[in-house]
Motif scaffolding. Structure first.
Motif, PDB file in Angstrom:
ATOM      1  N   UNK A 141       0.827  -1.206   0.000  1.00 24.96           N
ATOM      2  CA  UNK A 141       0.000   0.000   0.000  1.00 24.96           C
ATOM      3  C   UNK A 141       0.865   1.262   0.000  1.00 24.96           C
ATOM      4  N   UNK A 142       1.882   1.297   0.857  1.00 17.10           N
ATOM      5  CA  UNK A 142       2.717   2.494   0.984  1.00 17.10           C
ATOM      6  C   UNK A 142       3.480   2.803  -0.299  1.00 17.10           C
ATOM      7  N   UNK A 143       3.999   1.755  -0.954  1.00 19.34           N
ATOM      8  CA  UNK A 143       4.803   1.947  -2.164  1.00 19.34           C
ATOM      9  C   UNK A 143       4.003   1.778  -3.445  1.00 19.34           C
ATOM     10  N   UNK A 144       2.687   1.496  -3.290  1.00 23.37           N
ATOM     11  CA  UNK A 144       1.837   1.198  -4.441  1.00 23.37           C
ATOM     12  C   UNK A 144       2.477   0.114  -5.310  1.00 23.37           C
ATOM     13  N   UNK A 145       2.871  -0.970  -4.629  1.00 22.22           N
ATOM     14  CA  UNK A 145       3.599  -2.061  -5.262  1.00 22.22           C
ATOM     15  C   UNK A 145       2.721  -3.312  -5.268  1.00 22.22           C
ATOM     16  N   UNK A 146       2.192  -3.653  -6.430  1.00 23.53           N
ATOM     17  CA  UNK A 146       1.299  -4.803  -6.552  1.00 23.53           C
ATOM     18  C   UNK A 146       2.017  -6.124  -6.275  1.00 23.53           C
ATOM     19  N   UNK A 147       3.307  -6.190  -6.542  1.00 23.16           N
ATOM     20  CA  UNK A 147       4.064  -7.423  -6.288  1.00 23.16           C
ATOM     21  C   UNK A 147       4.084  -7.739  -4.791  1.00 23.16           C
ATOM     22  N   UNK A 148       4.261  -6.716  -3.954  1.00 22.91           N
ATOM     23  CA  UNK A 148       4.236  -6.932  -2.513  1.00 22.91           C
ATOM     24  C   UNK A 148       2.845  -7.374  -2.061  1.00 22.91           C
ATOM     25  N   UNK A 149       1.812  -6.741  -2.590  1.00 22.78           N
ATOM     26  CA  UNK A 149       0.441  -7.107  -2.228  1.00 22.78           C
ATOM     27  C   UNK A 149       0.153  -8.542  -2.663  1.00 22.78           C
ATOM     28  N   UNK A 150       0.595  -8.906  -3.850  1.00 22.37           N
ATOM     29  CA  UNK A 150       0.412 -10.276  -4.337  1.00 22.37           C
ATOM     30  C   UNK A 150       1.145 -11.260  -3.420  1.00 22.37           C
ATOM     31  N   UNK A 151       2.346 -10.898  -2.944  1.00 22.86           N
ATOM     32  CA  UNK A 151       3.091 -11.758  -2.018  1.00 22.86           C
ATOM     33  C   UNK A 151       2.323 -11.984  -0.728  1.00 22.86           C
ATOM     34  N   UNK A 152       1.694 -10.927  -0.215  1.00 27.34           N
ATOM     35  CA  UNK A 152       0.896 -11.049   1.007  1.00 27.34           C
ATOM     36  C   UNK A 152      -0.299 -11.977   0.780  1.00 27.34           C
ATOM     37  N   UNK A 153      -0.984 -11.789  -0.324  1.00 29.13           N
ATOM     38  CA  UNK A 153      -2.169 -12.605  -0.636  1.00 29.13           C
ATOM     39  C   UNK A 153      -1.781 -14.076  -0.814  1.00 29.13           C
ATOM     40  N   UNK A 154      -0.683 -14.322  -1.501  1.00 28.46           N
ATOM     41  CA  UNK A 154      -0.234 -15.696  -1.741  1.00 28.46           C
ATOM     42  C   UNK A 154       0.092 -16.403  -0.414  1.00 28.46           C
ATOM     43  N   UNK A 155       0.744 -15.687   0.502  1.00 30.92           N
ATOM     44  CA  UNK A 155       1.085 -16.283   1.797  1.00 30.92           C
ATOM     45  C   UNK A 155      -0.164 -16.541   2.633  1.00 30.92           C
ATOM     46  N   UNK A 156      -1.130 -15.616   2.614  1.00 33.18           N
ATOM     47  CA  UNK A 156      -2.394 -15.834   3.329  1.00 33.18           C
ATOM     48  C   UNK A 156      -3.097 -17.069   2.774  1.00 33.18           C
ATOM     49  N   UNK A 157      -3.123 -17.168   1.456  1.00 34.82           N
ATOM     50  CA  UNK A 157      -3.776 -18.322   0.835  1.00 34.82           C
ATOM     51  C   UNK A 157      -3.123 -19.622   1.300  1.00 34.82           C
ATOM     52  N   UNK A 158      -1.796 -19.635   1.417  1.00 32.95           N
ATOM     53  CA  UNK A 158      -1.099 -20.832   1.878  1.00 32.95           C
ATOM     54  C   UNK A 158      -1.548 -21.189   3.300  1.00 32.95           C
ATOM     55  N   UNK A 159      -1.562 -20.201   4.181  1.00 27.63           N
ATOM     56  CA  UNK A 159      -1.952 -20.467   5.567  1.00 27.63           C
ATOM     57  C   UNK A 159      -3.385 -20.984   5.630  1.00 27.63           C
ATOM     58  N   UNK A 160      -4.301 -20.342   4.932  1.00 25.98           N
ATOM     59  CA  UNK A 160      -5.698 -20.781   4.972  1.00 25.98           C
ATOM     60  C   UNK A 160      -5.875 -22.161   4.351  1.00 25.98           C
ATOM     61  N   UNK A 161      -5.073 -22.476   3.331  1.00 23.56           N
ATOM     62  CA  UNK A 161      -5.193 -23.775   2.668  1.00 23.56           C
ATOM     63  C   UNK A 161      -4.487 -24.907   3.417  1.00 23.56           C
ATOM     64  N   UNK A 162      -3.387 -24.591   4.121  1.00 21.32           N
ATOM     65  CA  UNK A 162      -2.556 -25.650   4.700  1.00 21.32           C
ATOM     66  C   UNK A 162      -2.442 -25.634   6.227  1.00 21.32           C
ATOM     67  N   UNK A 163      -2.702 -24.508   6.841  1.00 17.36           N
ATOM     68  CA  UNK A 163      -2.512 -24.415   8.290  1.00 17.36           C
ATOM     69  C   UNK A 163      -3.813 -24.167   9.054  1.00 17.36           C
TER      70      UNK A 163
END
Length: 195
Positions: A141-163
């Motif tokens: 959000x601070x850097x308006x960087x979609x790659x960072x946001x995508x990284x956050x979403x991907x990690x959340x998806x992993x936790x919700x799917x596997x943990x």
């Protein structure tokens, strides 16, 4: 902040997007001995060999690589002055200095990549991942960087799917299996990350 997150995304993220726990401090030297910090530290001769005389001089001054090594006979880069102060000391514009630093860091990263890497603890811990998710989301959000946001979403998806198993949050994931019930910090940090 952006460089730290780039490192985490490049060197500490699993292919599925979760973040590994840690790297070992020790790595192999060219002589075959394990040495603490070797992978991440430099000698003046290594800098000169990788960067050439002129760039190495700039990098040495910029990162305070002087007469006395600051770690186990080698150097951990350390900025003793601001970028603006270093530009004045080196008689360069800040823009030119930024260009040299950016290019040199890429060369040094490529050089370092040829060294044996330290061992990596590939355990995935829910609370620690949640902290990284928060960092990636805030930086995105601070850097308006979609790659960072995508990284956050991907990690959340992993936790919700596997943990998140049978309506219960698990603490860690190793060898394709979630283990141990989550602790308060796992719940708290994940809730904060999701928010």
């Amino acid at each position: 902040a952006a460089e730290i997150l780039a490192y985490i995304g490049r060197d500490m993220a699993s292919p599925e997007g979760a973040f590994y726990a840690a790297t070992d401090a020790d790595s192999l030297t060219p002589s075959g001995h394990m040495e603490e910090g070797y992978h991440f530290t430099w000698s003046p001769d290594e800098l000169k060999a990788a960067l050439g005389k002129d760039r190495a001089r700039i990098i040495r001054q910029y990162y305070n690589v002087g007469q006395t090594p600051n770690f186990e006979g080698r150097y951990i880069f350390h900025m003793a002055k601001s970028h603006a102060e270093m530009a004045v000391d080196l008689s360069m514009s800040e823009t030119d200095l930024s260009k040299v630093i950016t290019e040199s860091k890429e060369i040094l990263y490529q050089t370092r990549a040829k060294r044996p890497a330290p061992l990596r603890d590939e355990k995935i811990i829910t609370a620690w991942n949640a902290l990284m998710i928060s960092a990636f989301a805030k930086a995105g959000l601070a850097f308006e960087n979609q790659e960072f946001i995508h990284g956050a979403i991907k990690a959340v998806r992993f936790i919700l799917d596997h943990l998140y198993v049978n309506n219960r949050l698990m603490r860690s994931y190793t060898d394709n299996a979630a283990t141990n019930n989550g602790f308060l910090e796992d719940y708290a940090f994940l809730i904060a990350a999701l928010m």
